[in-house]
Scaffold this active site. Structure first.
Site, mmCIF file in Angstrom:
data_model
loop_
_atom_site.group_PDB
_atom_site.id
_atom_site.type_symbol
_atom_site.label_atom_id
_atom_site.label_comp_id
_atom_site.label_asym_id
_atom_site.label_seq_id
_atom_site.Cartn_x
_atom_site.Cartn_y
_atom_site.Cartn_z
ATOM 1 N N GLY A 39 0.833 -1.182 0.000
ATOM 2 C CA GLY A 39 0.000 0.000 0.000
ATOM 3 C C GLY A 39 0.871 1.237 0.000
ATOM 4 O O GLY A 39 2.076 1.169 -0.262
ATOM 5 N N VAL A 41 2.560 4.973 1.573
ATOM 6 C CA VAL A 41 3.372 5.342 2.736
ATOM 7 C C VAL A 41 2.469 5.634 3.932
ATOM 8 O O VAL A 41 1.419 6.264 3.795
ATOM 9 C CB VAL A 41 4.229 6.586 2.412
ATOM 10 C CG1 VAL A 41 5.080 6.979 3.600
ATOM 11 C CG2 VAL A 41 5.097 6.320 1.194
ATOM 12 N N LYS A 45 1.581 -0.615 7.463
ATOM 13 C CA LYS A 45 1.950 -1.996 7.146
ATOM 14 C C LYS A 45 2.833 -2.603 8.240
ATOM 15 O O LYS A 45 2.596 -3.719 8.698
ATOM 16 C CB LYS A 45 2.675 -2.024 5.788
ATOM 17 C CG LYS A 45 1.813 -1.560 4.629
ATOM 18 C CD LYS A 45 2.549 -1.534 3.312
ATOM 19 C CE LYS A 45 3.618 -0.451 3.286
ATOM 20 N NZ LYS A 45 3.059 0.907 3.394
ATOM 21 N N GLY A 121 6.313 1.373 1.114
ATOM 22 C CA GLY A 121 5.223 2.110 0.492
ATOM 23 C C GLY A 121 5.690 3.219 -0.418
ATOM 24 O O GLY A 121 4.958 3.650 -1.307
ATOM 25 N N ASN A 173 -7.365 0.516 7.203
ATOM 26 C CA ASN A 173 -6.676 0.626 8.487
ATOM 27 C C ASN A 173 -6.948 1.982 9.156
ATOM 28 O O ASN A 173 -7.486 2.904 8.540
ATOM 29 C CB ASN A 173 -5.173 0.436 8.261
ATOM 30 C CG ASN A 173 -4.413 0.202 9.548
ATOM 31 O OD1 ASN A 173 -4.989 -0.215 10.558
ATOM 32 N ND2 ASN A 173 -3.129 0.482 9.540
ATOM 33 N N MET A 175 -9.028 2.729 11.500
ATOM 34 C CA MET A 175 -10.440 3.051 11.713
ATOM 35 C C MET A 175 -10.656 3.777 13.032
ATOM 36 O O MET A 175 -11.612 4.557 13.171
ATOM 37 C CB MET A 175 -11.276 1.762 11.664
ATOM 38 C CG MET A 175 -11.384 1.106 10.299
ATOM 39 S SD MET A 175 -12.280 2.121 9.086
ATOM 40 C CE MET A 175 -13.924 2.170 9.793
ATOM 41 N N ASP A 176 -9.763 3.542 14.009
ATOM 42 C CA ASP A 176 -9.896 4.224 15.297
ATOM 43 C C ASP A 176 -9.725 5.731 15.151
ATOM 44 O O ASP A 176 -10.251 6.508 15.968
ATOM 45 C CB ASP A 176 -8.874 3.668 16.291
ATOM 46 C CG ASP A 176 -7.445 3.724 15.767
ATOM 47 O OD1 ASP A 176 -7.241 3.366 14.579
ATOM 48 O OD2 ASP A 176 -6.530 4.109 16.529
ATOM 49 N N GLY A 481 39.802 13.500 -32.925
ATOM 50 C CA GLY A 481 40.652 13.093 -34.043
ATOM 51 C C GLY A 481 40.442 11.668 -34.489
ATOM 52 O O GLY A 481 41.290 11.098 -35.190
ATOM 53 N N SER A 550 30.643 6.721 -29.796
ATOM 54 C CA SER A 550 30.200 5.541 -29.021
ATOM 55 C C SER A 550 30.401 5.777 -27.526
ATOM 56 O O SER A 550 31.273 5.194 -26.911
ATOM 57 C CB SER A 550 30.919 4.274 -29.486
ATOM 58 O OG SER A 550 32.318 4.436 -29.513
#
Length: 637
Positions: A39, A41, A45, A121, A173, A175-176, A481, A550
C-alpha cells in the site's frame, strides 16, 4: 535402611516424548501461507505485522522488553508499544518511521504457519514490493481510512494482480482515527471495487481494522459491530490455497546444478517447478530436445518413488545425454516452448531510464542470456489503466515491449508458470537489477526465421584475403581526431595490401542511420546497428575500422561480445574536453554551449571513457601521423 534410589519414571518420560513428537508433527504438517502487506506510505503496514506477531505470541520476553524501551525512546504516536519497530530493522527506517527494505517475518498459529513480507510504500522502493510479491500467495492491501485510495494503492494492487496473486485482502486501516465510521469505510470499499474490476480483479475480501489498537486483527472488534466478516488472522488461517495446482501441470524442472561426485554418478539438481515425476518416466531435455527416461530420484534422505512440484531433488537419467545448468528437464510428450523473441510486461526498477536496444543480462529460472528490449509498445497508467505511448520506461513504470535474446530460452507464459515466465534484467556494467518482467508469448517470427547454412564461411573469406578479420573501434569525444587517425591507419594498411573498410560516424548517419537522432536511446541503436554491420564485414574477412564517439561502455561491450576473442580492438583517442572544445572543427561545441544543440556528448550527454582499451592514444602529446604509426606497429609490426 539406606534410602532407595529414585528410579526414573519411564512411563511419564514416554508420555512427554510422545507429546513432543505429536506437537512437532502437528507443526510439521501445518500448511504455509506466504503473504505480503502493501500500500502507500504510512498506511500502517509495519504496525500491522508487529501486531500480528504480538497477538500470535511470537515475541520473546527480551524482544518485548527491548521493543518497549525503543518505543519509549522514540515516542512514536504516544502509544506504549510501537509495533512497527519489530519489522523496521534499518536505522534509516527507524529514524524516518518508514519501511525501505523488504522485511520477512515468520509466525505461527494453531492452524497455519506464515511468512509475511513487509514491503515499502514509497514509490522509489516499488522494486522491493515486486520482490516480496513474486513468491506470495496472498496480498494485504492497506489503506489509511483518512486518506483513502492513493496512486500507490492502485500501483501495488495492479502489480499484485499482474504477478499472479489471486487472494487479496483490502484492509482499511486506522479506523480508530475516524471514529470507526462505517460510511467512510463503505465509500472506500466501493471506490476500490470499481478500480479492482477495471484491472481484472474479480474478488477480494474487505475488512475494517486498526493495527495499532488491535481492532479486527486477532478477534472481531466490539467497536465495529456493524462488520460481520472475519478478523484478519481468522481469514489468513482459513483462506484456501490451491496447493495441488502446480502438481497438476506438466512436469518441468530447471537444472540448477550438475552433481558429479565420482565417475559412477551424474545427477541433475533443481527445484521442481511443476508436475510429478517417477523413475521410468520419459523426459525431454530442452533446449536440445534430446529424450531419455528418469533412472533415479535422489535426495539426502534416500531415493524417492515420486517427486512433486516444490521439492528439490537430484535426477539421474537413463542415458548419457548433454544436460547442464540452465537446461530444463520436462515430461517428454508435453515440453515447454523454446524461443529467442518474446512479448513481455516490464516493470522498470532503476533510476536510469530503459534504453531500447541496449543489451542487458536476462535471468529466467536458471538460464542467463543477453537481451535487448525494443521501444515499448505502450506504458500503463496505473490510475486509469490507459495505454500511453512511450519511447522508454522510467523508474516504476510498467510497460509492454518486445525483446530478443542472443540464444533460445526455455519458457512458459507467466500466467502458466512463475518460474519459467518471470525474469529479471541486470545492468552489465553495475550488476544492478534494473527490471522485472513477465513473458506473454513468443513472437511468430522467432519460429519462422532460421539461420541459413552457408558453405563459404568467415574462415574461408579470411584465408582468401590472407588476413585475420578485426574490428578496430576508435572511440573518443567529438573533435578528438578519431576520423583523422582512422583514415591514416586505413591508408597504411591498404599500402600493406590488407583488405579494409572504414565506417565513419557522420557518413553512416547520411544513410543507414539517417532516421536516428542523438538521444541516449538513439545513440544506443546507432552503435547496435554499426556493430551488426561491422560483424558482417568481418564475416567477409575484412579489417573494419570504425570512427564513432560511441559514448557508452555497454554498447562497446556489446559489439565486443559479437566478435570472436581477439578480433575486437578498442582504441581510445583520449583528448581532454577543453582541448576538444578548443579545436571545435565543426562548431558543434559552440552550438551546444549556446543551447542550440541538445544531447551533445561532453556537454549535456555523458561520455564513458574505456577502462581497459587495447590501445590508448593521448592526442595532447601524439600527432595523428604518430598515432597511426603506433597503432599499425602495435597490431601488425
Amino acid at each position: 535402611m539406606a534410602d532407595e534410589p529414585v528410579l526414573p519414571n519411564y512411563a511419564t518420560d514416554a508420555l512427554i516424548a510422545a507429546d513432543i513428537d505429536a506437537y512437532l508433527d502437528l507443526h510439521r504438517h501445518k500448511s504455509l501461507l506466504r503473504f505480503i502487506t502493501c500500500g502507500s506510505v504510512d498506511d500502517g503496514k509495519s504496525t500491522l505485522i508487529g501486531r500480528l506477531l504480538y497477538d500470535s505470541k511470537m515475541i520473546f520476553d527480551d524482544q518485548l522488553a527491548a521493543l518497549e524501551a525503543d518505543s519509549k525512546r522514540i515516542g512514536t504516536q504516544g502509544q506504549n508499544i510501537d509495533f512497527a519497530l519489530l519489522v523496521d530493522g534499518l536505522a534509516a527506517e527507524r529514524e524516518q518511521g518508514i519501511t525501505i527494505d523488504v522485511a520477512y517475518r515468520f509466525f505461527s498459529t494453531e492452524k497455519r504457519k506464515f511468512i509475511v513480507a513487509d514491503t515499502p510504500g514509497h514509490e522509489q522502493y516499488t522494486r522491493n514490493m515486486v520482490t516480496g510479491a513474486s513468491t506470495a500467495d496472498l496480498a494485504v492491501i492497506l489503506i489509511d481510512a483518512r486518506k483513502g485510495i492513493l496512486t500507490q494503492t492502485r500501483r501495488h494492487s495492479y502489480l499484485a494482480h499482474l504477478l499472479g496473486i489471486r487472494n487479496l485482502v483490502l484492509a482499511v486501516n486506522k479506523m480508530d482515527l475516524i471514529g470507526y465510521d462505517q460510511a467512510r469505510y463503505d465509500s472506500i470499499v466501493t471506490e476500490y471495487r470499481t478500480f479492482a474490476t477495471s484491472i481484472g480483479i474479480g474478488h477480494f475480501v474487505a475488512m475494517p481494522i486498526s493495527g495499532l489498537a488491535g481492532d479486527n486483527i486477532a478477534t472481531r472488534s466490539a467497536n465495529m459491530d456493524w462488520y460481520t466478516g472475519p478478523a484478519l488472522i481468522e481469514h489468513l488461517e482459513t483462506v484456501e490455497l490451491d496447493v495441488t495446482a502446480d502438481q497438476d501441470k506438466a512436469f518441468r524442472m530447471p537444472v540448477q546444478m550438475v552433481k558429479r561426485p565420482n565417475l559412477d554418478f551424474r545427477g541433475f539438481s533443481g527445484l521442481i517447478a511443476s508436475g510429478v515425476i517417477h523413475p521410468g518416466d520419459s523426459v525431454r531435455v530442452l533446449p536440445s530436445g534430446r529424450t531419455t527416461s528418469i533412472a533415479r530420484i535422489v535426495t539426502f534422505d534416500g531415493d524417492l518413488d515420486q517427486a512433486v512440484a516444490g521439492q528439490s531433488v537430484t535426477l539421474t537419467l537413463a542415458d548419457e545425454i548433454d544436460c547442464s545448468r540452465g537446461d530444463v528437464i520436462s515430461i517428454a510428450d508435453a515440453p515447454p516452448e523454446v524461443a529467442d523473441q518474446f512479448e513481455a510486461t516490464i516493470i522498470w526498477m532503476s533510476d536510469e531510464p530503459m534504453l531500447p536496444g541496449r543489451s542487458y543480462l536476462l535471468k529466467l529460472a536458471s538460464q542467463t542470456a543477453s537481451a535487448q528490449i525494443q521501444t515499448p509498445k505502450y506504458q500503463v497508467n496505473v490510475n486509469t489503466m490507459e495505454h500511453l505511448a512511450a519511447r522508454t520506461l522510467e523508474l516504476n513504470a510498467i510497460g509492454v515491449a518486445n525483446l530478443s535474446t542472443d540464444k533460445p530460452l526455455v519458457f512458459a507464459p507467466y500466467e502458466q508458470s512463475r518460474e519459467l515466465g518471470g525474469f529479471i534484467l541486470i545492468d552489465k556494467i553495475s550488476n544492478a537489477t534494473v527490471a522485472a518482467g513477465l513473458l506473454h508469448f513468443s513472437l511468430r517470427r522467432a519460429q519462422n526465421v532460421h539461420w541459413q547454412a552457408i558453405e563459404i564461411n568467415r574462415e574461408a573469406h579470411a584465408a582468401q584475403k590472407n588476413q585475420q578479420p578485426k574490428v578496430l573501434w576508435f572511440t573518443g569525444l567529438s573533435g578528438a581526431g578519431k576520423s583523422t587517425i582512422a583514415n591514416l591507419v586505413e591508408k597504411k594498411l591498404h599500402a600493406q595490401g590488407r583488405h579494409t573498410f572504414l565506417l565513419d560516424g557522420d557518413n553512416i548517419r547520411h544513410g543507414l542511420n539517417k532516421d536516428l537522432g542523438f538521444t541516449d536511446a538513439d545513440r544506443v541503436e546507432n552503435i547496435r546497428r554499426i556493430g551488426e554491420v561491422a560483424r558482417l564485414m568481418t564475416d567477409a574477412g575484412l579489417i573494419v575500422l570504425t570512427a564513432f564517439i560511441s559514448p557508452f561502455q555497454q554498447e562497446r561491450a556489446l559489439v565486443r561480445s559479437m566478435m570472436p576473442d581477439g578480433e575486437f580492438v578498442e582504441i581510445h583517442i583520449d583528448t581532454a574536453l577543453a582541448e576538444a572544445e578548443r579545436r571545435d572543427v565543426k562548431g558543434l561545441y559552440g552550438k551546444a554551449r549556446r543551447g542550440e544543440l541538445k544531447n551533445f556528448t561532453g556537454i549535456d550527454s555523458p561520455y564513458e571513457a574505456p577502462e581497459h582499451p587495447e590501445i590508448r592514444i593521448d592526442t595532447s602529446i601524439t600527432s595523428p601521423e604518430q598515432a597511426a604509426e603506433l597503432i599499425v606497429a602495435r597490431l601488425y609490426g
